[in-house]
Scaffold this active site. Sequence first.
Site, PDB file in Angstrom:
ATOM      1  N   CYS A 122      27.653  36.189   2.558  1.00 55.39           N
ATOM      2  CA  CYS A 122      28.359  34.920   2.724  1.00 55.39           C
ATOM      3  C   CYS A 122      29.574  35.242   3.176  1.00 55.39           C
ATOM      4  CB  CYS A 122      28.442  34.509   1.208  1.00 55.39           C
ATOM      5  SG  CYS A 122      29.260  35.195   0.163  1.00 55.39           S
TER       6      CYS A 122
ATOM      7  N   CYS B  72      31.743  37.559   1.042  1.00 59.28           N
ATOM      8  CA  CYS B  72      31.441  39.010   1.299  1.00 59.28           C
ATOM      9  C   CYS B  72      32.287  39.380   2.494  1.00 59.28           C
ATOM     10  CB  CYS B  72      29.776  39.250   1.712  1.00 59.28           C
ATOM     11  SG  CYS B  72      28.849  38.460   0.287  1.00 59.28           S
TER      12      CYS B  72
ATOM     13  N   ASP C 229      39.613  30.211  43.813  1.00 49.80           N
ATOM     14  CA  ASP C 229      39.756  31.215  44.882  1.00 49.80           C
ATOM     15  C   ASP C 229      38.821  30.878  45.828  1.00 49.80           C
ATOM     16  OD1 ASP C 229      41.311  33.172  46.364  1.00 49.80           O
ATOM     17  OD2 ASP C 229      39.431  34.504  45.766  1.00 49.80           O
TER      18      ASP C 229
ATOM     19  N   ASP D  96      37.966  36.749  42.122  1.00 47.32           N
ATOM     20  CA  ASP D  96      37.290  37.896  41.960  1.00 47.32           C
ATOM     21  C   ASP D  96      38.222  38.970  42.595  1.00 47.32           C
ATOM     22  OD1 ASP D  96      37.693  37.415  44.729  1.00 47.32           O
ATOM     23  OD2 ASP D  96      35.554  37.881  45.339  1.00 47.32           O
TER      24      ASP D  96
END
Length: 768
Positions: free
Chosen positions: A14, A17, A440, A639
């Site tokens: 949970c 935890c 671009d 890129d």
Amino acid sequence: MQATIKIPIEGMSCASCVRSVENALKGTDGVESASVNLATSSASVTYDSDATELRDLVAAVESIGYGARLPDDDQAGHGGDHAHEHDHGDGPGERLRTKLTWAIVLSIPVAILGMAHLLPAAAAEALHFPGNRYVQLVLTIPVLFWAGWQFHSGAWKQLRHRSADMNTLISVGTLAAFVYSAAATFAPGYFSSAGHEAGVYYEVAALVVTLILVGRYLEHRAKGRASAAIRRLLELQANTARVVRDGEEQEIPLDEVNPGDILAVKPGEKVPVDGELTEGESSIDESMLTGESVPVDKQPGDEVYGGTVNTTGSFRYTATKVGKDTLLAGIIRLVEEAQAQKAPVQRLADTISAYFVPIVIGIAVVTFAVWYFAADPETALASALISAVAVLVIACPCALGLATPTAIMVGTGRGAEQGILIRGGEALEAAVGITAVVLDKTGTITEGRPRLSEVAALNGFDESELLRLAASVERHSEHPLARAVVEGAKERDTGLAESSGFNSLTGKGVTGRVGGHDVAVARLSWLAEQGIDTSGMQEVHDEQSGRGATALCVAVDNTAAGVIAVSDTIKDTSREAIARLHDMGIRVIMLTGDNSAVAQHIAKQAGIDEVIAEVYPEDKVAKVKALQDEGHRVAMVGDGINDAPALAQAHLGIAMGSGTDVAIEAAGITLIRSDLRDVPAALSLARATMRTIKQNLFFAFFYNVLGIPLAAGVLYPLTGWLLSPVIAGGAMALSSVSVVTNSLRLKRGKLGGQAPRSAVHHDSRASA
């Protein structure tokens, strides 16, 4: 020295935890940050390796009652970890299944005996035999203290550290029901009143444990399906490689391959690691990288990638990247890192979980007190106990802890399968509110390399013949423009002829002789210098130059034969992608350093209305920031190295997979296929994932907000409704499964804007 490691964690169930494990790790000397993911059962820890040893991290987790182990070196090297393996033999899944099986077998008779009063009179009479309660006691003990031992041990360790989690709620609730029932069994007179025998609630303790184990098992299965994307990626790796040493081929384990080794691959085999083909030709199925179903032809000089499948010919190649450096390992690493990260929205769940369990225990205590003092004295103790146990059980925050990580795991896994690598929750959340996309030009909207765009024949020459003659000469040149002409001739199936007398004139063009004709492919000015009448070429030349194309002028036997235009052409998929972005209500801007005429021409072809041209690399960041100052949430798609600063400045950076490593590192999303249609697809996936997270959180919060008052008996005075702990346990388990199942819906359905995998444009340079 700073280092980051991913540690498999066992025993978490949970949000509480997760918080406990994170706090334990963060409290260890030398740990800079720790992020725990319930869905992947793992912790990502960044620490100072000079100040902290790995065993200290494991000890910190184990000290609070959870299991931890370090991943094997070879798995870490290949991007995998134990969290994604199937269970075998005595694995956690097998142990859970065994405990669940026995819990069901033992709980069924306890339930029948404990609820016999609900059966017809004859059956109830038969089951109300002497020793009935002792049988229930004996059957409940192994369910509660063997099958459910993990809850009690976890609660005890939390108590030692003055903390509490889901285990605390389950342990306190089931033990309370069991202890009361055992006391009523051995000392019935003390709990009986007015001649009424005190009730026992063994079925509550047994069935709550069993139902929670059912939920855990279904959740375990569902989480396994959610992490299937990583497993499928791991399965793409070859196990061995055939290396050429001393002229002979030897089969060796994959981890023994070194950069520079010569490897041999036969038809039907997987390519072991990344490299460059040196000998032979073949067609390779690269669908796992590009989505393209048609095999890609490879010849010497081409790159090949580990995990792809050789289809036809045999070849040899030089290994360039091995182990963690291969493209496939990089993809796996990116996906794992994404699944380990939290979305900012998860902070809400983390904050609530920090206070949730103590508040619930307080509510349970108040519920017990109210019922004990307000109810009928003859039933006060039993009513108070049952209501308090129901509050503890129904409040278990399993669903809360699973709401965000399962959706991120499924969403990023789905993206990876479609060639969209999302770095994690922050990138997902950033993608949701995007209002403007900056593109671009070169390599993003366009191919990024010159291609034949037009052939204009003059003075009675045929276009096909003109292209054949020019390409036959250009085939001997290594210039990119020459390659574009030759490739264009092959695409148009004009055929190439033998040529002789090839001569390259640096900066001017090439000449040669084809089929008895003198052919020159050169600049307009150079042809004019040779005394050739170029007046008919001038208009075509200027028109093509105005469009941003490079105009190659062709003369045959000293006669102007025509103009061949070569340009960086728009990708076939760009217009469709941009139209999809417009449909999503997103503003699209092209940002390029190219001249305005070229930029406007490309923008018109692509369907882009806004163009910012002649921008220097250092100015791209300023343009992105200007859009942000206008109130836009900006995604930058690029890129190149020059795009990296703008990618980092934008709310969301999206890198094309064919780009540079610098651009990819600066981006939150990487598109492996370099297909612009994956931009709207990525944004659609992000929106769907965040929508699922919000649905999950709503279900989890709404469930607890509604369930706790019902369990406490708030409606009892008005309706007579009192929630049984057994029903509460079943509902709690069902809530966790429903959250995971809701997340799994992300695995289905088409991503908006993305073409079918078989139709995706291929770029053999894709790398990440």
